[in-house]
Design a protein around this motif. Sequence first.
Motif, mmCIF file in Angstrom:
data_model
loop_
_atom_site.group_PDB
_atom_site.id
_atom_site.type_symbol
_atom_site.label_atom_id
_atom_site.label_comp_id
_atom_site.label_asym_id
_atom_site.label_seq_id
_atom_site.Cartn_x
_atom_site.Cartn_y
_atom_site.Cartn_z
ATOM 1 N N PRO A 28 0.805 -1.221 0.000
ATOM 2 C CA PRO A 28 0.000 0.000 0.000
ATOM 3 C C PRO A 28 0.840 1.275 0.000
ATOM 4 C CG PRO A 28 -0.133 -1.095 2.132
ATOM 5 C CD PRO A 28 0.628 -2.003 1.219
ATOM 6 N N ALA A 29 2.085 1.184 0.419
ATOM 7 C CA ALA A 29 2.950 2.360 0.475
ATOM 8 C C ALA A 29 3.513 2.729 -0.891
ATOM 9 C CB ALA A 29 4.094 2.127 1.462
ATOM 10 N N CYS A 30 4.083 1.753 -1.604
ATOM 11 C CA CYS A 30 4.749 2.067 -2.876
ATOM 12 C C CYS A 30 4.019 1.519 -4.097
ATOM 13 C CB CYS A 30 6.189 1.545 -2.862
ATOM 14 S SG CYS A 30 6.336 -0.265 -2.898
ATOM 15 N N GLY A 31 3.199 0.499 -3.922
ATOM 16 C CA GLY A 31 2.479 -0.089 -5.050
ATOM 17 C C GLY A 31 3.332 -1.009 -5.900
ATOM 18 N N GLU A 32 4.562 -1.242 -5.508
ATOM 19 C CA GLU A 32 5.479 -2.054 -6.313
ATOM 20 C C GLU A 32 5.671 -3.469 -5.761
ATOM 21 O OE1 GLU A 32 6.824 -1.108 -9.261
ATOM 22 O OE2 GLU A 32 5.624 0.710 -9.062
ATOM 23 N N GLY A 33 6.030 -3.570 -4.491
ATOM 24 C CA GLY A 33 6.341 -4.866 -3.903
ATOM 25 C C GLY A 33 5.102 -5.704 -3.656
ATOM 26 N N LYS A 34 5.299 -7.015 -3.556
ATOM 27 C CA LYS A 34 4.194 -7.926 -3.276
ATOM 28 C C LYS A 34 3.793 -7.814 -1.811
ATOM 29 C CE LYS A 34 4.869 -11.479 -6.726
ATOM 30 N NZ LYS A 34 5.032 -12.925 -6.938
ATOM 31 N N LEU A 35 2.485 -7.734 -1.566
ATOM 32 C CA LEU A 35 1.961 -7.652 -0.212
ATOM 33 C C LEU A 35 1.971 -9.018 0.465
ATOM 34 C CD1 LEU A 35 0.596 -5.934 2.000
ATOM 35 C CD2 LEU A 35 -1.586 -6.420 0.887
ATOM 36 N N PHE A 36 1.679 -10.069 -0.294
ATOM 37 C CA PHE A 36 1.578 -11.417 0.261
ATOM 38 C C PHE A 36 2.786 -12.253 -0.120
ATOM 39 C CE2 PHE A 36 -2.874 -10.083 -0.403
ATOM 40 C CZ PHE A 36 -3.320 -10.184 0.894
#
Length: 136
Positions: A28-36
């Motif tokens: 949610p912070a950068c939109g790049e990395g995977k959350l899960f």
Amino acid sequence: MSSPHHHPGTAHRPTGQAMLRGALGRCPACGEGKLFRSFLKVADHCPACDEAMHHQRADDGPAYLTILLVSHLGAPLLLASFVAWRPSAMTMIWTFGLGAVALSLLLLPRIKGAMVGLQWARRMHGFDTATPARET
């Protein structure tokens, strides 16, 4: 006028954007990395921006919302299909049972991601502080 969730000296966090990023399985912070890191296991830190995610508390909320949505979508369809076609009980059990399972598996990670995004944007459950240096 400042909102109750906005702290002086901190950047504004758009709630809608954070929830959308989370629903898409992204940080949610950068939109790049995977959350899960797996189907429903939230990564401890974002691999792209190193935002800490380990303190999120989605808990049972996503499951309750998933059940609410699936049942409210399924019940009218179940009634309408029974009235229109009068299928056998086994046909309805199989089709609506499989449909409910499939829709639940589709919605659950999206709802959980959106809930983590909401927590991040609203600075809930430990998201209110600046990201500390990562322990190695």
